[in-house]
Design an enzyme around this catalytic site. Structure first.
Site, mmCIF file in Angstrom:
data_model
loop_
_atom_site.group_PDB
_atom_site.id
_atom_site.type_symbol
_atom_site.label_atom_id
_atom_site.label_comp_id
_atom_site.label_asym_id
_atom_site.label_seq_id
_atom_site.Cartn_x
_atom_site.Cartn_y
_atom_site.Cartn_z
ATOM 1 N N HIS A 32 5.355 -7.845 -6.265
ATOM 2 C CA HIS A 32 4.745 -6.714 -6.963
ATOM 3 C C HIS A 32 5.832 -5.682 -7.251
ATOM 4 O O HIS A 32 6.527 -5.228 -6.347
ATOM 5 C CB HIS A 32 3.624 -6.127 -6.092
ATOM 6 C CG HIS A 32 2.838 -5.054 -6.759
ATOM 7 N ND1 HIS A 32 1.832 -5.318 -7.675
ATOM 8 C CD2 HIS A 32 2.905 -3.707 -6.662
ATOM 9 C CE1 HIS A 32 1.306 -4.185 -8.092
ATOM 10 N NE2 HIS A 32 1.957 -3.171 -7.501
ATOM 11 N N ASP A 34 6.683 -2.114 -8.906
ATOM 12 C CA ASP A 34 6.071 -0.837 -9.305
ATOM 13 C C ASP A 34 7.006 -0.011 -10.180
ATOM 14 O O ASP A 34 7.997 0.530 -9.687
ATOM 15 C CB ASP A 34 5.733 -0.023 -8.051
ATOM 16 C CG ASP A 34 4.556 -0.602 -7.304
ATOM 17 O OD1 ASP A 34 3.482 -0.741 -7.908
ATOM 18 O OD2 ASP A 34 4.711 -0.928 -6.103
ATOM 19 N N MET A 36 7.635 3.305 -12.282
ATOM 20 C CA MET A 36 7.124 4.690 -12.377
ATOM 21 C C MET A 36 8.040 5.519 -13.263
ATOM 22 O O MET A 36 9.266 5.397 -13.165
ATOM 23 C CB MET A 36 7.083 5.318 -10.987
ATOM 24 C CG MET A 36 6.279 4.525 -9.990
ATOM 25 S SD MET A 36 6.285 5.353 -8.400
ATOM 26 C CE MET A 36 5.399 4.140 -7.419
ATOM 27 N N HIS A 64 3.697 -3.774 -12.354
ATOM 28 C CA HIS A 64 2.656 -2.747 -12.391
ATOM 29 C C HIS A 64 3.264 -1.529 -13.083
ATOM 30 O O HIS A 64 4.066 -0.810 -12.484
ATOM 31 C CB HIS A 64 2.232 -2.444 -10.939
ATOM 32 C CG HIS A 64 1.242 -1.341 -10.796
ATOM 33 N ND1 HIS A 64 0.940 -0.766 -9.576
ATOM 34 C CD2 HIS A 64 0.458 -0.709 -11.713
ATOM 35 C CE1 HIS A 64 0.026 0.169 -9.746
ATOM 36 N NE2 HIS A 64 -0.279 0.235 -11.025
ATOM 37 N N MET A 135 -6.789 0.355 -7.927
ATOM 38 C CA MET A 135 -5.922 1.213 -7.107
ATOM 39 C C MET A 135 -6.768 1.885 -6.033
ATOM 40 O O MET A 135 -7.735 2.579 -6.349
ATOM 41 C CB MET A 135 -5.270 2.305 -7.969
ATOM 42 C CG MET A 135 -4.197 1.831 -8.930
ATOM 43 S SD MET A 135 -2.826 0.964 -8.153
ATOM 44 C CE MET A 135 -2.209 2.186 -6.988
ATOM 45 N N GLY A 140 1.813 6.280 -7.252
ATOM 46 C CA GLY A 140 3.020 7.113 -7.238
ATOM 47 C C GLY A 140 3.831 6.947 -5.969
ATOM 48 O O GLY A 140 5.045 7.107 -5.988
ATOM 49 N N PHE A 141 3.154 6.623 -4.878
ATOM 50 C CA PHE A 141 3.853 6.553 -3.594
ATOM 51 C C PHE A 141 3.273 5.442 -2.722
ATOM 52 O O PHE A 141 2.067 5.184 -2.761
ATOM 53 C CB PHE A 141 3.725 7.889 -2.839
ATOM 54 C CG PHE A 141 4.226 9.049 -3.644
ATOM 55 C CD1 PHE A 141 5.586 9.376 -3.659
ATOM 56 C CD2 PHE A 141 3.366 9.786 -4.443
ATOM 57 C CE1 PHE A 141 6.061 10.426 -4.437
ATOM 58 C CE2 PHE A 141 3.823 10.842 -5.227
ATOM 59 C CZ PHE A 141 5.177 11.164 -5.225
ATOM 60 N N GLY A 142 4.143 4.847 -1.927
ATOM 61 C CA GLY A 142 3.679 3.890 -0.932
ATOM 62 C C GLY A 142 3.273 4.629 0.335
ATOM 63 O O GLY A 142 3.467 5.844 0.448
ATOM 64 N N GLY A 143 2.677 3.914 1.248
ATOM 65 C CA GLY A 143 2.378 4.464 2.577
ATOM 66 C C GLY A 143 1.245 5.463 2.639
ATOM 67 O O GLY A 143 1.146 6.240 3.587
ATOM 68 N N ASP A 173 -4.500 -2.577 -4.629
ATOM 69 C CA ASP A 173 -3.184 -1.983 -4.371
ATOM 70 C C ASP A 173 -3.340 -0.604 -3.742
ATOM 71 O O ASP A 173 -3.960 0.278 -4.326
ATOM 72 C CB ASP A 173 -2.451 -1.881 -5.724
ATOM 73 C CG ASP A 173 -1.016 -1.407 -5.609
ATOM 74 O OD1 ASP A 173 -0.513 -1.236 -4.478
ATOM 75 O OD2 ASP A 173 -0.388 -1.211 -6.671
ATOM 76 N N GLY A 174 -2.772 -0.444 -2.540
ATOM 77 C CA GLY A 174 -2.773 0.865 -1.883
ATOM 78 C C GLY A 174 -3.437 0.826 -0.526
ATOM 79 O O GLY A 174 -4.637 0.608 -0.431
ATOM 80 N N GLY A 195 2.687 -3.040 0.638
ATOM 81 C CA GLY A 195 4.035 -2.481 0.659
ATOM 82 C C GLY A 195 4.470 -2.161 2.068
ATOM 83 O O GLY A 195 5.023 -3.010 2.781
ATOM 84 N N SER A 196 4.180 -0.924 2.499
ATOM 85 C CA SER A 196 4.696 -0.458 3.789
ATOM 86 C C SER A 196 4.236 -1.328 4.959
ATOM 87 O O SER A 196 5.022 -1.621 5.871
ATOM 88 C CB SER A 196 4.316 1.000 4.012
ATOM 89 O OG SER A 196 2.948 1.182 3.745
HETATM 90 C C1 DX5 Z 1 1.651 2.911 -5.415
HETATM 91 C C2 DX5 Z 1 2.064 1.506 -5.736
HETATM 92 C C3 DX5 Z 1 1.858 0.545 -4.655
HETATM 93 C C4 DX5 Z 1 2.551 0.874 -3.359
HETATM 94 C C5 DX5 Z 1 1.670 0.340 -2.256
HETATM 95 O O1 DX5 Z 1 1.718 3.678 -6.544
HETATM 96 O O2 DX5 Z 1 1.379 1.039 -6.883
HETATM 97 O O3 DX5 Z 1 2.132 -0.789 -5.072
HETATM 98 O O4 DX5 Z 1 3.835 0.338 -3.236
HETATM 99 O O5 DX5 Z 1 2.176 0.761 -1.058
HETATM 100 P P1 DX5 Z 1 1.365 0.645 0.307
HETATM 101 O O6 DX5 Z 1 1.018 -0.807 0.491
HETATM 102 O O7 DX5 Z 1 2.341 1.165 1.305
HETATM 103 O O8 DX5 Z 1 0.135 1.496 0.161
HETATM 104 ZN ZN ZN Z 2 1.558 -1.120 -7.416
#
Ligand code: DX5
Ligand code: ZN
Length: 219
Positions: A32, A34, A36, A64, A135, A140-143, A173-174, A195-196
């Site tokens: 995946h 991302d 941005m 994405h 979503m 915008g951000f992971g974690g 996702d998220g 992700g995280s």
């Molecule tokens: C957020 C991204 C995600 C993100 C998910 O904008 O689209 O793909 O990396 O991260 P986690 O799994 O840490 O929520």
């Molecule tokens: Zn994503």
């Protein structure tokens, strides 16, 4: 079978090639990716040159696009090697046309919905997409922590797809981890981005196995 797509955003950026191979060996199905732009989302990540390099590794790339006017870049992302290209319904004035453009470029077409966006907008493009990306955090951000009302959309979309006899993938996702995965799969998700939780797991293979196992229980 549930597909797992590790989000590169949570990888060690100084060792991207090694990280991709590590999650591929651990059983991941897609990478995946991302993208941005600092406009659609309040963050800037990576883009075409990095995707082109990542696509040479052993996982198909699930791009994405969290960018405004994604139609301007669809052909370039396809040329760079993406297998799935997902655009946000909120980011384009011409969703229908953008999805057709993705398929014409030889990729699977995805539509992403922010947590605050109604799944109704999928109704009028049914048949034009291969994947709906729900979503469960604001992009915008992971974690981040999962937003529960967004989870409820999964079942709604599954119902809509079933009634239309459409077998599109539902990707979530998220905030996906071993604890949240079962309820997502139960509601109809068939592909999970992590992700995280995945990159931070002590054993990525175990993590992926556990997530996939909740799909088998369902069958
Ligand atoms: C957020 C991204 C995600 C993100 C998910 O904008 O689209 O793909 O990396 O991260 P986690 O799994 O840490 O929520
Ligand atoms: Zn994503």
């Amino acid at each position: 079978m549930i597909k797992v797509a590790p989000s590169l955003l949570a990888a060690d950026f100084l060792n991207l090639g090694g990280e991709i191979e590590r999650v591929a060996r651990a059983g991941a199905d897609y990478l995946h990716f991302d993208v941005m732009d600092g406009r659609f989302v309040p963050n800037i990540s990576f883009g075409l040159p990095v995707l082109k390099a990542a696509a040479k590794k052993s996982l198909p790339v699930d791009a994405h696009l969290m960018i405004v006017e994604p139609e301007k870049y669809i052909d370039e992302f396809a040329k760079a090697g993406a297998k799935i290209i997902t655009v946000h319904a909120e980011a384009t004035a011409h969703l229908h046309r953008a999805l057709q453009q993705i398929r014409a470029a030889g990729c699977l077409a995805g539509v992403a919905l922010n947590p605050g966006t109604s799944p109704e907008c999928l109704r009028y493009v049914l048949g034009e997409f291969d994947l709906a990306l729900v979503m469960t955090v604001n992009p915008g951000f992971g974690g981040q922590k999962m937003i529960m009302p967004a989870v409820e959309k999964i079942a709604e979309i599954r119902g809509m797809l079933n009634r239309a006899r459409c077998d599109a993938i539902i990707e979530v996702d998220g905030g996906v981890n071993e604890q949240t995965a079962p309820m997502l799969v139960e509601r109809g998700a068939t592909m999970l981005v992590a992700g995280s939780a995945l990159f931070g797991a002590p054993d990525a293979q175990k993590f992926i196995e556990n997530v996939k196992r909740c799909g088998m229980k369902k069958m």
